[in-house]
Motif scaffolding. Sequence first.
Motif, short mmCIF file in Angstrom:
data_model
loop_
_atom_site.label_atom_id
_atom_site.label_comp_id
_atom_site.label_asym_id
_atom_site.label_seq_id
_atom_site.Cartn_x
_atom_site.Cartn_y
_atom_site.Cartn_z
N CYS A 135 38.57 40.47 37.65
CA CYS A 135 39.45 39.36 37.24
C CYS A 135 40.47 39.33 38.28
O CYS A 135 40.85 40.34 38.79
CB CYS A 135 39.99 39.70 35.85
SG CYS A 135 38.80 39.66 34.46
N HIS A 136 40.93 38.21 38.29
CA HIS A 136 42.17 38.00 39.19
C HIS A 136 43.49 38.85 38.65
O HIS A 136 43.57 38.79 37.74
CB HIS A 136 42.56 36.42 39.35
CG HIS A 136 41.63 35.70 40.28
ND1 HIS A 136 41.88 35.62 41.79
CD2 HIS A 136 40.35 35.20 40.18
CE1 HIS A 136 40.91 35.07 42.38
NE2 HIS A 136 40.00 34.67 41.35
N SER A 191 36.75 34.99 39.76
CA SER A 191 36.81 34.45 38.26
C SER A 191 35.39 34.06 37.72
O SER A 191 34.64 33.97 38.56
CB SER A 191 37.85 33.43 37.99
OG SER A 191 37.25 32.52 38.40
N ASP A 215 45.02 38.23 35.13
CA ASP A 215 43.87 37.74 34.25
C ASP A 215 42.97 38.68 33.65
O ASP A 215 41.79 38.52 32.69
CB ASP A 215 42.82 36.80 34.84
CG ASP A 215 43.53 35.41 35.30
OD1 ASP A 215 44.49 35.27 34.56
OD2 ASP A 215 42.79 34.96 36.24
N TRP A 272 38.61 39.69 44.06
CA TRP A 272 38.84 39.28 42.68
C TRP A 272 38.09 38.17 42.44
O TRP A 272 38.26 37.01 43.14
CB TRP A 272 40.53 38.77 42.44
CG TRP A 272 41.55 39.82 43.07
CD1 TRP A 272 42.43 39.61 44.10
CD2 TRP A 272 41.73 41.05 42.35
NE1 TRP A 272 43.13 40.61 44.14
CE2 TRP A 272 42.79 41.54 43.12
CE3 TRP A 272 41.12 41.72 41.36
CZ2 TRP A 272 43.48 42.93 42.83
CZ3 TRP A 272 41.80 43.09 41.25
CH2 TRP A 272 42.85 43.56 41.89
N CYS A 332 34.43 38.49 34.25
CA CYS A 332 34.70 37.37 35.34
C CYS A 332 33.86 37.59 36.42
O CYS A 332 32.76 36.61 36.51
CB CYS A 332 36.20 37.79 36.17
SG CYS A 332 37.55 37.43 34.84
#
Length: 144
Positions: A68-69, A109, A72, A107, A17
């Motif tokens: 990543c969030h 992406s 995710d 976070w 990400c």
Amino acid sequence: MSEDFEPKIVAFVCNWCTYLAADLAGTNRLEYPPNVRILRLPCTGRVDFNLIIKALEMGADAVVVSGCHPGDCHYTAGNYHARRRWILFRELLETMGIETNRIFFSWISAAESKKWQHMITEITDQIREMGPYTAYHEISEATA
Ligand code: FES
């Protein structure tokens, strides 16, 4: 603080990400300060917090951990583990006297290149205001 001070920022980023967001920022020619050194890891769940300490010991003025969030993570829950570890680790660092406001967790992406650009710009400005991080060596000498 010296007018010439340029912060050294170490960023531990997830391969899936945030690394791709930083790469996309480059592809899109988004400008941000060149103060960040990116270290790509498979997942933020792999961030051993000794790495953060080592970065500060080796002269980093700030450290970023970004992946990543929530929901995710490509390894299901690595980012949740990283966040939990950070909550515990933060208290430990504060107890030791380390300035935790120099450590950032985010976070981002793969599509959020602008978020990466803004975050690095803001952190660089903030650390420029705060000045170089010298406390690690003072703490380390005091506890030796
Ligand atoms: S794979 Fe990105 S945080 Fe886990």
